[in-house]
Each structure stands twice: as structure tokens, then as C-alpha cells.
Design an enzyme around this catalytic site. Structure first.
Site, PDB file in Angstrom:
ATOM      1  N   ASN A 289       0.845  -1.185   0.000  1.00 24.97           N
ATOM      2  CA  ASN A 289       0.000   0.000   0.000  1.00 24.97           C
ATOM      3  C   ASN A 289       0.882   1.236   0.000  1.00 24.97           C
ATOM      4  O   ASN A 289       1.700   1.428   0.910  1.00 24.97           O
ATOM      5  CB  ASN A 289      -0.925   0.007   1.216  1.00 24.97           C
ATOM      6  CG  ASN A 289      -1.973  -1.082   1.116  1.00 24.97           C
ATOM      7  OD1 ASN A 289      -2.696  -1.174   0.133  1.00 24.97           O
ATOM      8  ND2 ASN A 289      -2.054  -1.927   2.119  1.00 24.97           N
ATOM      9  N   ARG A 291       0.717   4.485   0.674  1.00 28.10           N
ATOM     10  CA  ARG A 291       0.038   5.608   1.328  1.00 28.10           C
ATOM     11  C   ARG A 291       0.160   5.440   2.836  1.00 28.10           C
ATOM     12  O   ARG A 291       0.688   4.434   3.308  1.00 28.10           O
ATOM     13  CB  ARG A 291      -1.450   5.612   0.945  1.00 28.10           C
ATOM     14  CG  ARG A 291      -2.114   4.255   1.197  1.00 28.10           C
ATOM     15  CD  ARG A 291      -3.595   4.271   0.950  1.00 28.10           C
ATOM     16  NE  ARG A 291      -4.168   2.944   0.890  1.00 28.10           N
ATOM     17  CZ  ARG A 291      -4.456   2.176   1.935  1.00 28.10           C
ATOM     18  NH1 ARG A 291      -4.206   2.622   3.151  1.00 28.10           N
ATOM     19  NH2 ARG A 291      -4.985   0.983   1.778  1.00 28.10           N
TER      20      ARG A 291
END
Length: 466
Positions: A289, A291
Site C-alpha cells: 500500500n 500511502r
């Protein structure tokens, strides 16, 4: 460059979380808000608010053109997308680059490398990470052959998304073709990309992830998190470090995550997610991911770092201010996601007006929330109301703190899952640590009456919805 004004292209607790760090660092905050959020707590606390559009996400928070127009109108230096919505959107990152606006996140190329799950899998293999046996499904005719090579049971997974959408288990070969069609339709509707791939289903797996921070050259890990308490692949409880994990295996996972970050020449915050095969005593790469994560506070608790501040520093082009040897871990942290939902009615969302919101206070307790009495919980967005985070000297102390803190939560006007968290904490398996991703399903099946008696959406503290 020095960031002086940042557009926060998100809402709710994460918008307030980013805003808080911006204010501490003397950075002007501009909130991009839909019509449903113009009177929200983040909107009232931001230095400036720019209207994005109507409440539906497709017309506001997911509208790249609207977000970019808001950034240009406000004259910001950068956009922080938070998590969800456009946080990993390559088009927004590219538009920012073309407009001379800093995208607070990895590069467009890095988003492309990890945003497509098959591409991420390819990069993981190139970096030397173990992956779950499986492969892409080029056409429906290949499904039986590929499934036979992998073996049943297996998982069908969407290439272009996450959160459990487009993900299906298959135990019976006779159901394979129909389930693939269903998964492709769901993936196409959710992500605009119907592609799926097949993977071996690991029945006794744990979801353990490693937080990375990198500046394009230097990569450090910030330890593990366990996110195995899930419902339909949606996380409910997260903790750091991952409990009951073999120390040698933990170190292998640290090395693997850092290796992937170095392979990608990664920049910013990233989370490498692994599936730990309890039976085999090994682990597999799942995804990365690109982020900040919902569960980042537990990592902040055990490291003492402000991860949003670290994101901003990297976005300014600064090198990391510390190396791996400087990272130390202290104690144990656990986070509960408090959602507006009626969990006894199949987790039905519970929008409405909050008439009371009381949160616990005390050493070792942190509340990340945008909620207060009088606030409206709109029906358009994720049901997350707050995150309750506790930090103790060890896991036993953290569990005691969490039980006490949950008992002191009081939320009226909407149903919440607070009582569900209290029931989970009373389970011996959870208290021992190291449950697998199927544990919560078994818990719900075996304990259907753990919910409090009030089902009207208004209850307080101590073993109730509260």
C-alpha cells in the site's frame, strides 16, 4: 522546497489527523470538502475550506479534476490525499506533477508498480520476496488448468483493487467458472478493471504488515503490525508489534520489506503486507500500500514518530533524518476501529446525528476522531467514526487499558461496534495473541449473543453499543 500551504483532499478523522501535524509545523491547511462535510470539525478547524462538490464521492473526493481545481484555486504547494479515495491514484499524481504541485506520496511510477497487484507481485519476485503460489488468469479457458496447478481451495483476487471487493474463495472445482464471472463483475464495477488472478488459499494465515519509510535512496522499516482481526477482508483491530511471532521470522519479514522498498527506490510511506502461513512457519507477499494506513497510530505509539510529519519531510525533498539503527521500539499498542454500524444486524451502516460523544482520557490512551455531539454521520462514506488507540509497556498492559477505555466510550444517536470490540477482548484466543484471519468469522458464528440488548442505535458505555 519548503511546503507552506497543503490541500488535504480527504475527510473525517484522517483529515483532522493531517491538519493537526500541519498546524504543529506551521503549514497552512486547506481542506477540500464535499457539501456533506462543509460544517464538519475538520472544516471548522482548517485555515481555509474549498468546496469540492456534491456529497457522492464520484462527484467530490474521487473527482481528480475537482481536487486539482481546488488545489489551484487555493494556491497550495502540495496535496495530501490521506488514505482511500485518491490516495494511490496515478492520474492525480501525474496531474500534480504537470501542474507543479507536490503529491504527498510516492512517484507515479511507484504507484503504477504496486497499484496493479500482478505488477506488484512481479516486483516482489524480482526483489526476492516469497509469493503465494498462483498466477494471472488470461482467459476463462485457462482457469481449470491454472486452478489444478495451484490446488483447491483457492482465492480469486481483483488485480486493480482491494478491501475484499472482487475477492472470492473457491473450494469446489465445479463452482470455479461461475465464481470467476462473479468476481470479474464485482471488480469491474468497483475498480473499472475486471481482471482477476488465482492464488492458493491459506486457511490458517495471519495478516502481518511491515511499515516502511523511504526517501528514494534510504529505506527503513518501522516494525510489524498485526491486522488479522478482519471481517470480509476489512480490518477491525490492529496492533504493533505483531504478537506471538517467531523473532527470526519477524526479522526475515523486515528484511524482505526493506528489500522491496530498495528495489522500487521507494519514496514516502509504504506498507508491505504479508500472509503468514502458520502451519508452514513461513510468509508470503500479499501487496504493498503506497500511502499512510488507517492503522498508522499503533506504529507511531511504539516508535514515537509522527508519520505525517515524516511524509511531509520526504515530500519537501529531504533525506531521512535517521537510519535503521536509530529506530527503537517501546511497548505494545492496539487500535480499535469504531464504526457507525449495527453489527448484530449484519453490520448494517448506521448514519444519523450523533447526540452524545464522550471519549476516554488518560495516559496511554489516544483518540483519533472527527466526531462530536451534533455531528452528522452521512450515508455516503466509510462508516469509520474514530480510532481508539492504547499504548502499554507490554501487550497485557495494553489489553487492560483497552478494556477500560472501551468501557468509557459513550456514543448516542447512531449504532456503533464498541460492544463488539469489548466482546472480542474477553476471548481467550485473542488475549493470547496470534489469531488467524478466519478467527473473527468463527467468533461471530460461535458468539451470536455478545451484543448488548439496545438495538435502536442509542446506547452508552460499559458493555453497550457506546
Amino acid at each position: 522546497m519548503i511546503l507552506r500551504r497543503v490541500l488535504i483532499a480527504n475527510r473525517g478523522e484522517i483529515a483532522l489527523r493531517i491538519l493537526r501535524t500541519c498546524r504543529r509545523l506551521g503549514i497552512e491547511s486547506v481542506l477540500a470538502a464535499s457539501d456533506a462535510d462543509l460544517a464538519s470539525v475538520p472544516a471548522r478547524l482548517a485555515d481555509r475550506v474549498v468546496r469540492l462538490g456534491p456529497p457522492p464521492p464520484s462527484a467530490s473526493y474521487l473527482d481528480v479534476d475537482a481536487v486539482l481545481a481546488a488545489a489551484k484555486t487555493a494556491g497550495v504547494d502540495a496535496i495530501h490525499p490521506g488514505y482511500g479515495f485518491l490516495s494511490e491514484n496515478q492520474r492525480l499524481a501525474q496531474a500534480c506533477a504537470e501542474a507543479g504541485i507536490v503529491f504527498i506520496g510516492p512517484t507515479v511510477e511507484q504507484l503504477a508498480a504496486v497499484g496493479d497487484k500482478l505488477e506488484a507481485r512481479r516486483h516482489a519476485i524480482a526483489a526476492g520476496l516469497p509469493v503465494v503460489p498462483g498466477g494471472p488468469l488470461d482467459n476463462a479457458g485457462d482457469s481449470a488448468r491454472l486452478a489444478a496447478e495451484i490446488g483447491f481451495p483457492l482465492l480469486i483476487k481483483a488485480v486493480g483493487g482491494g478491501g475484499g471487493r472482487g475477492m472470492k474463495q473457491v473450494h469446489d472445482p465445479a463452482a470455479l467458472a461461475a465464481t470467476i464471472d462473479l468476481a470479474m463483475a464485482e471488480a469491474g464495477a468497483a475498480f473499472g478493471d475486471p481482471r482477476v488472478y488465482l492464488e492458493r488459499f491459506v486457511a490458517t494465515g495471519r495478516h502481518v504488515e511491515v511499515q516502511l519509510l523511504a526517501d528514494g535512496e534510504n529505506v527503513v522499516h518501522l516494525g510489524t503490525r498485526d491486522c488479522s482481526v478482519q471481517r470480509r477482508y476489512q480490518k477491525l483491530i490492529e496492533e504493533a508489534p505483531a504478537p506471538a511471532l517467531d523473532p527470526a521470522l519477524r526479522e526475515e519479514m523486515h528484511r524482505a520489506a526493506v528489500a522491496l522498498g530498495k528495489h522500487l527506490e521507494y519514496r514516502g510511506l509504504g506498507t508491505v503486507e504479508f500472509l503468514v502461513d502458520v502451519d508452514r512457519g513461513t510468509f508470503y507477499f500479499l501487496e504493498m500500500n503506497a500511502r499512510i494506513q488507517v492503522e498508522h497510530p499503533v506504529t507511531e505509539a511504539i516508535t514515537g514518530l509522527d508519520l505525517v510529519a515524516e511524509q511531509l519531510a520526504v515530500a519537501e525533498g529531504r533525506s531521512l533524518s535517521f537510519g535503521q539503527a536509530d529506530v527503537s521500539f517501546s511497548g505494545h499498542a492496539i487500535e480499535c476501529r469504531i464504526n457507525a454500524e449495527d453489527w448484530a444486524r449484519d453490520f448494517q451502516p448506521s448514519p444519523g446525528t450523533v447526540t452524545e460523544a464522550v471519549w476516554p482520557l488518560g495516559e496511554g490512551i489516544r483518540i483519533d476522531t472527527h466526531l462530536q455531539a451534533g455531528a452528522t454521520v452521512p450515508p455516503y462514506y466509510d462508516s469509520l467514526l474514530a480510532k481508539l488507540i492504547v499504548h502499554g509497556r507490554d501487550r497485557d498492559e495494553a489489553l487492560v487499558l483497552l478494556r477500560r477505555a472501551l468501557a468509557r466510550c459513550a456514543i448516542d444517536g447512531v449504532s456503533t461496534n464498541t460492544a463488539l470490540h469489548q466482546a472480542v477482548l474477553e476471548e481467550a484466543d485473542f488475549a493470547e495473541g496470534g489469531v488467524d484471519t478466519a478467527w473473527f468469522t468463527r467468533f461471530l458464528r460461535d458468539h451470536p449473543a455478545t451484543r448488548s440488548t439496545d438495538t435502536a442505535g442509542s446506547a452508552t458505555g460499559g458493555g453497550s453499543h457506546g
